[in-house]
Scaffold this motif. Sequence first.
Motif, PDB file in Angstrom:
ATOM      1  N   VAL A  63       0.863  -1.243  -0.144  1.00  0.00           N
ATOM      2  CA  VAL A  63      -0.063  -0.095   0.143  1.00  0.00           C
ATOM      3  C   VAL A  63       0.789   1.248  -0.164  1.00  0.00           C
ATOM      4  N   GLY A  64       1.914   1.290   0.685  1.00  0.00           N
ATOM      5  CA  GLY A  64       2.973   2.346   1.036  1.00  0.00           C
ATOM      6  C   GLY A  64       3.420   2.725  -0.291  1.00  0.00           C
ATOM      7  N   SER A  65       4.073   1.732  -1.090  1.00  0.00           N
ATOM      8  CA  SER A  65       4.780   1.969  -2.444  1.00  0.00           C
ATOM      9  C   SER A  65       3.668   2.227  -3.445  1.00  0.00           C
ATOM     10  N   VAL A  66       2.457   1.731  -3.441  1.00  0.00           N
ATOM     11  CA  VAL A  66       1.698   2.062  -4.834  1.00  0.00           C
ATOM     12  C   VAL A  66       1.077   3.371  -4.457  1.00  0.00           C
ATOM     13  N   GLU A  67       0.692   4.016  -3.230  1.00  0.00           N
ATOM     14  CA  GLU A  67       0.012   5.206  -2.667  1.00  0.00           C
ATOM     15  C   GLU A  67       1.071   6.223  -2.920  1.00  0.00           C
ATOM     16  N   LEU A  68       2.092   5.950  -2.420  1.00  0.00           N
ATOM     17  CA  LEU A  68       3.251   6.880  -2.388  1.00  0.00           C
ATOM     18  C   LEU A  68       3.399   7.828  -3.624  1.00  0.00           C
ATOM     19  N   ALA A  69       3.354   6.825  -4.704  1.00  0.00           N
ATOM     20  CA  ALA A  69       3.889   7.659  -6.034  1.00  0.00           C
ATOM     21  C   ALA A  69       2.935   8.544  -6.450  1.00  0.00           C
ATOM     22  N   PRO A  70       1.562   8.515  -6.629  1.00  0.00           N
ATOM     23  CA  PRO A  70       0.810   9.553  -7.121  1.00  0.00           C
ATOM     24  C   PRO A  70       0.579  11.084  -6.130  1.00  0.00           C
ATOM     25  N   LEU A 149       4.518   7.303   3.125  1.00  0.00           N
ATOM     26  CA  LEU A 149       5.995   6.969   3.303  1.00  0.00           C
ATOM     27  C   LEU A 149       6.170   6.360   4.747  1.00  0.00           C
ATOM     28  N   GLY A 150       5.339   6.828   5.489  1.00  0.00           N
ATOM     29  CA  GLY A 150       5.105   6.185   7.102  1.00  0.00           C
ATOM     30  C   GLY A 150       4.606   4.751   6.908  1.00  0.00           C
ATOM     31  N   SER A 151       3.776   4.313   6.063  1.00  0.00           N
ATOM     32  CA  SER A 151       3.350   3.006   5.779  1.00  0.00           C
ATOM     33  C   SER A 151       4.341   2.221   5.276  1.00  0.00           C
ATOM     34  N   LEU A 152       5.270   2.562   4.475  1.00  0.00           N
ATOM     35  CA  LEU A 152       6.348   2.091   3.698  1.00  0.00           C
ATOM     36  C   LEU A 152       7.381   1.698   4.704  1.00  0.00           C
ATOM     37  N   VAL A 153       7.470   2.687   5.717  1.00  0.00           N
ATOM     38  CA  VAL A 153       8.582   2.710   6.676  1.00  0.00           C
ATOM     39  C   VAL A 153       8.308   1.583   7.754  1.00  0.00           C
ATOM     40  N   LEU A 154       7.179   1.774   8.080  1.00  0.00           N
ATOM     41  CA  LEU A 154       6.567   0.683   8.890  1.00  0.00           C
ATOM     42  C   LEU A 154       6.604  -0.935   8.499  1.00  0.00           C
ATOM     43  N   GLY A 155       6.116  -0.901   7.108  1.00  0.00           N
ATOM     44  CA  GLY A 155       6.498  -2.338   6.269  1.00  0.00           C
ATOM     45  C   GLY A 155       7.847  -2.813   6.279  1.00  0.00           C
ATOM     46  N   GLY A 156       8.771  -1.963   6.091  1.00  0.00           N
ATOM     47  CA  GLY A 156       9.993  -2.175   6.122  1.00  0.00           C
ATOM     48  C   GLY A 156      10.657  -2.439   7.332  1.00  0.00           C
TER      49      GLY A 156
END
Length: 184
Positions: A63-70, A149-156
């Motif tokens: 979700v983080g990587s897909v939604e971050l781009a737009p 980005l927070g979602s992406l960092v949490l997943g990472g």
Amino acid sequence: MVLLGLAFIALNTAIAYAAVGSKVISIVTGVAFCLAFMIVVRLLHRAMWLSLLSFIPGLFVLVGSVELAPDLALENRGVRQQVTVVDAEVAGKRHTFTLEGDDGPLDEPLIYRGSAPDYEIGDTLTVLTDPNGVIALKEADRVDSTAKLGSLVLGGSGWTFIALVAGWRGHVRRREGRFDTLVI
């Protein structure tokens, strides 16, 4: 394994940004990367429970990587406009608002999916539009790449924790001489 997970995150985020108009591409590659990480955990550490557990942070990564781009693209290249809602159409839970700016009506409507929209005819709001026309316009207050980005960092972080637990588990099992393929 930690570096592999971080590489998957970076690669899928880059793919999502490159294919910002089509979420399908980044979703498919993200699911493939999440499954690949699960398989690597399973093969290297023989722990099915850890492999299945890695699916949860994998969702945050996806979700983080897909939604971050737009959102990031709109923040970087978007044009901020002050608009007024001049018309509204409702079809089920899809609300389509016609907007008018200083230069006349906008070509693209504001679409709200839900039961109780925050907008009414006559409201003035600020929107971000993509000059390339690839990304749908959004209300400026709803564009927040920091949350994605927070979602992406949490997943990472979750994947890193799982990789460390799997590595420790493998180390302890090898030290004790247990090489069998127990699920637990």
